[in-house]
Design a protein around this motif. Structure first.
Motif, mmCIF file in Angstrom:
data_model
loop_
_atom_site.group_PDB
_atom_site.id
_atom_site.type_symbol
_atom_site.label_atom_id
_atom_site.label_comp_id
_atom_site.label_asym_id
_atom_site.label_seq_id
_atom_site.Cartn_x
_atom_site.Cartn_y
_atom_site.Cartn_z
ATOM 1 N N MET A 55 -92.744 61.308 -20.466
ATOM 2 C CA MET A 55 -92.966 60.152 -19.598
ATOM 3 C C MET A 55 -94.285 60.328 -18.829
ATOM 4 S SD MET A 55 -90.489 58.708 -16.595
ATOM 5 C CE MET A 55 -91.089 59.157 -15.005
ATOM 6 N N ASP A 56 -95.026 59.248 -18.734
ATOM 7 C CA ASP A 56 -96.252 59.247 -17.926
ATOM 8 C C ASP A 56 -95.830 59.401 -16.470
ATOM 9 O OD1 ASP A 56 -98.772 58.850 -16.880
ATOM 10 O OD2 ASP A 56 -98.681 56.671 -17.083
ATOM 11 N N LYS A 57 -96.377 60.368 -15.783
ATOM 12 C CA LYS A 57 -95.943 60.646 -14.408
ATOM 13 C C LYS A 57 -96.781 59.906 -13.378
ATOM 14 C CE LYS A 57 -93.208 64.562 -15.271
ATOM 15 N NZ LYS A 57 -93.337 65.976 -15.115
ATOM 16 N N LYS A 58 -97.120 58.661 -13.688
ATOM 17 C CA LYS A 58 -97.881 57.813 -12.767
ATOM 18 C C LYS A 58 -96.996 56.652 -12.326
ATOM 19 C CE LYS A 58 -102.139 59.599 -13.327
ATOM 20 N NZ LYS A 58 -102.507 60.567 -12.343
ATOM 21 N N ILE A 59 -97.239 56.203 -11.107
ATOM 22 C CA ILE A 59 -96.551 55.017 -10.603
ATOM 23 C C ILE A 59 -97.557 54.161 -9.859
ATOM 24 C CG2 ILE A 59 -95.804 56.213 -8.486
ATOM 25 C CD1 ILE A 59 -93.243 54.399 -8.639
ATOM 26 N N ARG A 60 -97.411 52.859 -9.991
ATOM 27 C CA ARG A 60 -98.306 51.920 -9.293
ATOM 28 C C ARG A 60 -97.656 51.541 -7.965
ATOM 29 N NH1 ARG A 60 -102.841 49.389 -10.302
ATOM 30 N NH2 ARG A 60 -102.920 50.180 -12.423
ATOM 31 N N LEU A 61 -98.334 51.904 -6.888
ATOM 32 C CA LEU A 61 -97.824 51.639 -5.540
ATOM 33 C C LEU A 61 -98.765 50.713 -4.777
ATOM 34 C CD1 LEU A 61 -96.736 55.221 -4.384
ATOM 35 C CD2 LEU A 61 -95.265 53.392 -5.259
ATOM 36 N N ALA A 62 -98.168 49.918 -3.898
ATOM 37 C CA ALA A 62 -98.949 49.067 -2.996
ATOM 38 C C ALA A 62 -99.397 49.877 -1.788
ATOM 39 C CB ALA A 62 -98.120 47.871 -2.551
ATOM 40 N N GLY A 63 -98.631 50.913 -1.457
ATOM 41 C CA GLY A 63 -98.964 51.742 -0.312
ATOM 42 C C GLY A 63 -97.861 52.709 0.031
ATOM 43 N N ILE A 64 -98.098 53.502 1.071
ATOM 44 C CA ILE A 64 -97.141 54.512 1.532
ATOM 45 C C ILE A 64 -97.152 54.502 3.059
ATOM 46 C CG2 ILE A 64 -96.579 56.983 1.613
ATOM 47 C CD1 ILE A 64 -98.143 57.265 -1.059
ATOM 48 N N ALA A 65 -95.977 54.524 3.652
ATOM 49 C CA ALA A 65 -95.857 54.763 5.099
ATOM 50 C C ALA A 65 -95.390 56.211 5.216
ATOM 51 C CB ALA A 65 -94.865 53.805 5.741
ATOM 52 N N TYR A 66 -96.203 57.041 5.823
ATOM 53 C CA TYR A 66 -95.944 58.480 5.778
ATOM 54 C C TYR A 66 -94.839 58.951 6.715
ATOM 55 C CZ TYR A 66 -99.712 58.921 2.515
ATOM 56 O OH TYR A 66 -100.474 58.806 1.384
ATOM 57 N N GLU A 67 -94.695 58.346 7.865
ATOM 58 C CA GLU A 67 -93.624 58.729 8.793
ATOM 59 C C GLU A 67 -93.103 57.484 9.488
ATOM 60 O OE1 GLU A 67 -95.105 61.919 11.271
ATOM 61 O OE2 GLU A 67 -95.237 63.274 9.568
ATOM 62 N N SER A 68 -92.191 56.802 8.821
ATOM 63 C CA SER A 68 -91.653 55.530 9.321
ATOM 64 C C SER A 68 -90.313 55.744 10.016
ATOM 65 C CB SER A 68 -91.467 54.560 8.150
ATOM 66 O OG SER A 68 -90.771 53.414 8.582
ATOM 67 N N LEU A 69 -90.091 54.958 11.052
ATOM 68 C CA LEU A 69 -88.809 54.970 11.766
ATOM 69 C C LEU A 69 -88.061 53.652 11.604
ATOM 70 C CD1 LEU A 69 -90.048 56.638 15.066
ATOM 71 C CD2 LEU A 69 -88.533 57.670 13.368
ATOM 72 N N VAL A 70 -88.626 52.701 10.852
ATOM 73 C CA VAL A 70 -88.035 51.360 10.785
ATOM 74 C C VAL A 70 -87.483 50.977 9.408
ATOM 75 C CG1 VAL A 70 -89.428 50.461 12.690
ATOM 76 C CG2 VAL A 70 -90.289 50.276 10.354
ATOM 77 N N ASN A 71 -87.539 51.864 8.443
ATOM 78 C CA ASN A 71 -87.091 51.564 7.082
ATOM 79 C C ASN A 71 -85.886 52.411 6.677
ATOM 80 O OD1 ASN A 71 -89.276 49.653 5.883
ATOM 81 N ND2 ASN A 71 -90.409 51.216 7.004
ATOM 82 N N GLY A 72 -84.990 52.602 7.641
ATOM 83 C CA GLY A 72 -83.827 53.453 7.445
ATOM 84 C C GLY A 72 -83.779 54.457 8.577
ATOM 85 N N PRO A 73 -82.689 55.201 8.685
ATOM 86 C CA PRO A 73 -82.523 56.139 9.806
ATOM 87 C C PRO A 73 -83.412 57.375 9.699
ATOM 88 C CG PRO A 73 -80.673 56.298 8.294
ATOM 89 C CD PRO A 73 -81.528 55.174 7.800
ATOM 90 N N GLY A 74 -83.887 57.840 10.832
ATOM 91 C CA GLY A 74 -84.681 59.064 10.880
ATOM 92 C C GLY A 74 -86.113 58.844 10.425
ATOM 93 N N ILE A 75 -86.866 59.935 10.385
ATOM 94 C CA ILE A 75 -88.251 59.871 9.915
ATOM 95 C C ILE A 75 -88.226 59.838 8.391
ATOM 96 C CG2 ILE A 75 -90.461 61.095 9.795
ATOM 97 C CD1 ILE A 75 -89.864 62.198 12.580
ATOM 98 N N ARG A 76 -88.859 58.794 7.838
ATOM 99 C CA ARG A 76 -88.783 58.556 6.406
ATOM 100 C C ARG A 76 -90.168 58.373 5.806
ATOM 101 N NH1 ARG A 76 -83.589 57.592 5.736
ATOM 102 N NH2 ARG A 76 -83.785 56.880 3.604
ATOM 103 N N ARG A 77 -90.289 58.727 4.544
ATOM 104 C CA ARG A 77 -91.478 58.404 3.754
ATOM 105 C C ARG A 77 -91.112 57.128 2.989
ATOM 106 N NH1 ARG A 77 -95.383 62.017 2.021
ATOM 107 N NH2 ARG A 77 -95.101 62.625 4.189
#
Length: 169
Positions: free
Chosen positions: A1-23
């Protein structure tokens, strides 16, 4: 499998997309085109940028602050094959995994065998926030979702009981 993924972006330390500090990984590509979407730049399947999944995984596992992972978008289920690869490794490392999708849990379950990666992805996430964003159901104070029609589903319990089990948040 090609180990690439197309992403729009990354939030490195979010507190609003689920509980706790999240990537948070914002998947690139969405077919739902919800009116009032707050991430319309994530809809184009050719937008964003290609990233190396192993590097993304390693970066998370090296950061002891990150307790959980959230797949957002776009629609993560449009990149289920790649995200399921990442999710398996995160689960092996005891990370809590949430995913958002415009599809309903029932639609996903009815199409597990027809869509590449869907079965692996649903089996490796803990919580699914499902359903399209509906602008007329937007309410202030909704936790972890954009509109009141969206459900916060305990995936493991739902798979066990063969019915949707909501998290009480």
């Amino acid at each position: 499998m090609d180990k690439k993924i197309r992403l729009a972006g990354i939030a490195y330390e979010s507190l609003v997309n689920g509980p706790g500090i999240r990537r948070v990984f914002f998947s690139q590509g969405c077919i739902h085109n919800c009116k009032g979407c707050f991430n319309p730049d994530t809809h184009d399947f050719n937008g964003g940028e290609e990233r190396d999944m192993d590097e993304l995984i390693e970066d998370v596992l090296c950061n002891p602050m990150v307790k959980g992972i959230t797949f957002s978008g776009g629609d993560p289920f449009e990149r289920a094959e790649q995200l399921s690869y990442m999710a398996k490794i995160f689960k092996e490392n005891n990370k809590n995994i949430w995913s958002y999708t415009g599809y309903t849990f029932e639609f996903i379950m009815n199409n597990l065998e027809k869509r590449k990666g869907w079965k692996d992805l649903i089996n490796n996430i803990d919580v699914l926030v499902d359903g399209k964003f509906e602008e007329d159901k937007k309410e202030d104070g909704l936790k972890f979702r954009g509109s009141s029609n969206q459900r916060i589903i305990d995936v493991k319990e739902s798979l066990k009981s063969d019915k949707v089990v909501l998290l009480d948040i």
